[in-house]
Scaffold this motif. Sequence first.
Motif, PDB file in Angstrom:
ATOM      1  N   ASN A 119       0.851  -1.186   0.000  1.00 31.21           N
ATOM      2  CA  ASN A 119       0.000   0.000   0.000  1.00 31.21           C
ATOM      3  C   ASN A 119       0.891   1.241   0.000  1.00 31.21           C
ATOM      4  O   ASN A 119       1.651   1.461   0.935  1.00 31.21           O
ATOM      5  CB  ASN A 119      -0.902  -0.008   1.251  1.00 31.21           C
ATOM      6  N   THR A 120       0.784   2.054  -1.046  1.00 29.43           N
ATOM      7  CA  THR A 120       1.655   3.234  -1.129  1.00 29.43           C
ATOM      8  C   THR A 120       1.327   4.257  -0.049  1.00 29.43           C
ATOM      9  O   THR A 120       2.134   5.127   0.242  1.00 29.43           O
ATOM     10  CB  THR A 120       1.536   3.903  -2.518  1.00 29.43           C
ATOM     11  N   GLN A 121       0.143   4.150   0.553  1.00 29.45           N
ATOM     12  CA  GLN A 121      -0.204   5.066   1.640  1.00 29.45           C
ATOM     13  C   GLN A 121       0.717   4.860   2.844  1.00 29.45           C
ATOM     14  O   GLN A 121       0.865   5.734   3.694  1.00 29.45           O
ATOM     15  CB  GLN A 121      -1.671   4.867   2.062  1.00 29.45           C
ATOM     16  N   GLU A 122       1.330   3.655   2.918  1.00 30.74           N
ATOM     17  CA  GLU A 122       2.230   3.349   4.026  1.00 30.74           C
ATOM     18  C   GLU A 122       3.615   3.964   3.808  1.00 30.74           C
ATOM     19  O   GLU A 122       4.434   3.989   4.727  1.00 30.74           O
ATOM     20  CB  GLU A 122       2.378   1.830   4.175  1.00 30.74           C
ATOM     21  N   LEU A 123       3.876   4.445   2.600  1.00 30.43           N
ATOM     22  CA  LEU A 123       5.188   4.996   2.291  1.00 30.43           C
ATOM     23  C   LEU A 123       5.315   6.451   2.733  1.00 30.43           C
ATOM     24  O   LEU A 123       4.359   7.218   2.651  1.00 30.43           O
ATOM     25  CB  LEU A 123       5.448   4.922   0.778  1.00 30.43           C
ATOM     26  N   LYS A 124       6.526   6.797   3.151  1.00 29.60           N
ATOM     27  CA  LYS A 124       6.822   8.199   3.412  1.00 29.60           C
ATOM     28  C   LYS A 124       6.932   8.906   2.067  1.00 29.60           C
ATOM     29  O   LYS A 124       7.234   8.267   1.047  1.00 29.60           O
ATOM     30  CB  LYS A 124       8.143   8.316   4.174  1.00 29.60           C
ATOM     31  N   PRO A 125       6.714  10.214   2.008  1.00 28.12           N
ATOM     32  CA  PRO A 125       6.781  10.934   0.722  1.00 28.12           C
ATOM     33  C   PRO A 125       8.082  10.685  -0.037  1.00 28.12           C
ATOM     34  O   PRO A 125       8.074  10.473  -1.250  1.00 28.12           O
ATOM     35  CB  PRO A 125       6.638  12.410   1.145  1.00 28.12           C
ATOM     36  N   GLU A 126       9.220  10.691   0.699  1.00 30.88           N
ATOM     37  CA  GLU A 126      10.501  10.490   0.013  1.00 30.88           C
ATOM     38  C   GLU A 126      10.643   9.064  -0.514  1.00 30.88           C
ATOM     39  O   GLU A 126      11.325   8.814  -1.517  1.00 30.88           O
ATOM     40  CB  GLU A 126      11.686  10.829   0.931  1.00 30.88           C
ATOM     41  N   GLU A 127       9.984   8.089   0.156  1.00 33.81           N
ATOM     42  CA  GLU A 127      10.024   6.699  -0.311  1.00 33.81           C
ATOM     43  C   GLU A 127       9.212   6.551  -1.596  1.00 33.81           C
ATOM     44  O   GLU A 127       9.624   5.843  -2.528  1.00 33.81           O
ATOM     45  CB  GLU A 127       9.485   5.765   0.772  1.00 33.81           C
ATOM     46  N   LEU A 128       8.062   7.211  -1.645  1.00 38.92           N
ATOM     47  CA  LEU A 128       7.237   7.167  -2.858  1.00 38.92           C
ATOM     48  C   LEU A 128       7.969   7.824  -4.026  1.00 38.92           C
ATOM     49  O   LEU A 128       7.928   7.340  -5.155  1.00 38.92           O
ATOM     50  CB  LEU A 128       5.895   7.857  -2.615  1.00 38.92           C
ATOM     51  N   ILE A 129       8.683   8.915  -3.749  1.00 37.48           N
ATOM     52  CA  ILE A 129       9.484   9.576  -4.783  1.00 37.48           C
ATOM     53  C   ILE A 129      10.529   8.614  -5.324  1.00 37.48           C
ATOM     54  O   ILE A 129      10.734   8.505  -6.538  1.00 37.48           O
ATOM     55  CB  ILE A 129      10.170  10.848  -4.212  1.00 37.48           C
ATOM     56  N   TRP A 130      11.196   7.875  -4.414  1.00 38.03           N
ATOM     57  CA  TRP A 130      12.239   6.930  -4.816  1.00 38.03           C
ATOM     58  C   TRP A 130      11.665   5.843  -5.716  1.00 38.03           C
ATOM     59  O   TRP A 130      12.268   5.486  -6.737  1.00 38.03           O
ATOM     60  CB  TRP A 130      12.875   6.307  -3.570  1.00 38.03           C
ATOM     61  N   VAL A 131      10.480   5.308  -5.360  1.00 36.29           N
ATOM     62  CA  VAL A 131       9.856   4.251  -6.169  1.00 36.29           C
ATOM     63  C   VAL A 131       9.488   4.796  -7.544  1.00 36.29           C
ATOM     64  O   VAL A 131       9.727   4.148  -8.569  1.00 36.29           O
ATOM     65  CB  VAL A 131       8.611   3.671  -5.458  1.00 36.29           C
ATOM     66  N   LYS A 132       8.917   5.996  -7.580  1.00 38.04           N
ATOM     67  CA  LYS A 132       8.544   6.592  -8.870  1.00 38.04           C
ATOM     68  C   LYS A 132       9.783   6.832  -9.735  1.00 38.04           C
ATOM     69  O   LYS A 132       9.765   6.620 -10.943  1.00 38.04           O
ATOM     70  CB  LYS A 132       7.793   7.904  -8.655  1.00 38.04           C
ATOM     71  N   ASN A 133      10.854   7.307  -9.111  1.00 41.37           N
ATOM     72  CA  ASN A 133      12.114   7.505  -9.852  1.00 41.37           C
ATOM     73  C   ASN A 133      12.580   6.199 -10.477  1.00 41.37           C
ATOM     74  O   ASN A 133      13.034   6.167 -11.628  1.00 41.37           O
ATOM     75  CB  ASN A 133      13.209   8.010  -8.912  1.00 41.37           C
ATOM     76  N   ARG A 134      12.495   5.140  -9.693  1.00 40.68           N
ATOM     77  CA  ARG A 134      12.946   3.831 -10.176  1.00 40.68           C
ATOM     78  C   ARG A 134      12.095   3.372 -11.354  1.00 40.68           C
ATOM     79  O   ARG A 134      12.613   2.839 -12.330  1.00 40.68           O
ATOM     80  CB  ARG A 134      12.897   2.805  -9.043  1.00 40.68           C
ATOM     81  N   VAL A 135      10.787   3.571 -11.246  1.00 39.01           N
ATOM     82  CA  VAL A 135       9.880   3.191 -12.336  1.00 39.01           C
ATOM     83  C   VAL A 135      10.199   4.000 -13.595  1.00 39.01           C
ATOM     84  O   VAL A 135      10.283   3.450 -14.692  1.00 39.01           O
ATOM     85  CB  VAL A 135       8.405   3.397 -11.925  1.00 39.01           C
TER      86      VAL A 135
END
Length: 309
Positions: free
Chosen positions: A52-68
């Motif tokens: 669940n992306t809601q469990e991610l911190k903002p910087e963690e979500l940024i990192w995942v999006k960068n990777r994608v």
Amino acid sequence: MACFLSACFENNPSKSSITDNEIVLTINDEKINFKQFKKELAGQKKIFRIHNTQELKPEELIWVKNRVLDEIIKSTLLKQELARKNIAVDQKEIDKALNNANEGYVKGSLEKSLKLEGVAIEDWRRSIKNKVLIKKLIRQHVNSKVSVSDKELQDYFEKANNKFHKKEMVRALHIMVQSEEEIREIQDELRRKQKSFSDLAREFSLGPEGERGGDLGYFEIGQMPEEFDEVFKLKRNMVSSIIRTPYGFHLFKVVDKIKERKMSFKESKNKIEKILLQELQDIAFREWLLKLKKNAQINIEYDLLQKIS
């Protein structure tokens, strides 16, 4: 690219919806829509066990999006390069890669595993074919341009020759049978010296080396099951005590021992060449991919990506 993207993602994301066909990324003339990006994002979530992306911190979500983003750009540029260079492989190569990827699975288990991961078997086959094509592309247009001189090999050996050594090795004969009674009878035969170890191995051993008089050739510690480590404590021409394993009952006779020693340059050369080539090929690939990115027209719709979670 990652730092630049991070800065672009730092604003609070808008909560407005996006339709599946909205274009979030264009790489040269190829457009990636919201649906495609979300599919890649779902794949990255599985890799990192994000439920669940809601469990991610903002910087963690940024990192995942960068990777994608990075993965989509990389895979798209490679696909475009395959077409531009007209890279093709025959069906035999593809079948071989599919068989290798299928090794270790009992019948039907691969399909079940893919189903649990939400991957269609045809998508899996396409991904294997794509990997074969990309390997050929990189082999022809990157790796083929990399070489190592004899001087570089020699310099590496002289600086790191303590890395290159052969462990202690033994050459042993082996007898394996199913029952303890049988191995004890063989042990008695050896004590009476009525038959040689090799003759008894040919007559009784169930191992494939039995027909060679039980000769296992030379091996290092760690190459055999740990129950056999006792063999390294034996002197030449000594016979082991009975060793029991899940496969049966065993006897060994050590016929030769080679002490641990440093390897010569000649012995080390192939290993050094593989190490140096791999390092240079990795550098060459990163530089080649960076050049592809610099020469590509890449347009990222950051305002739309901010809405994706």
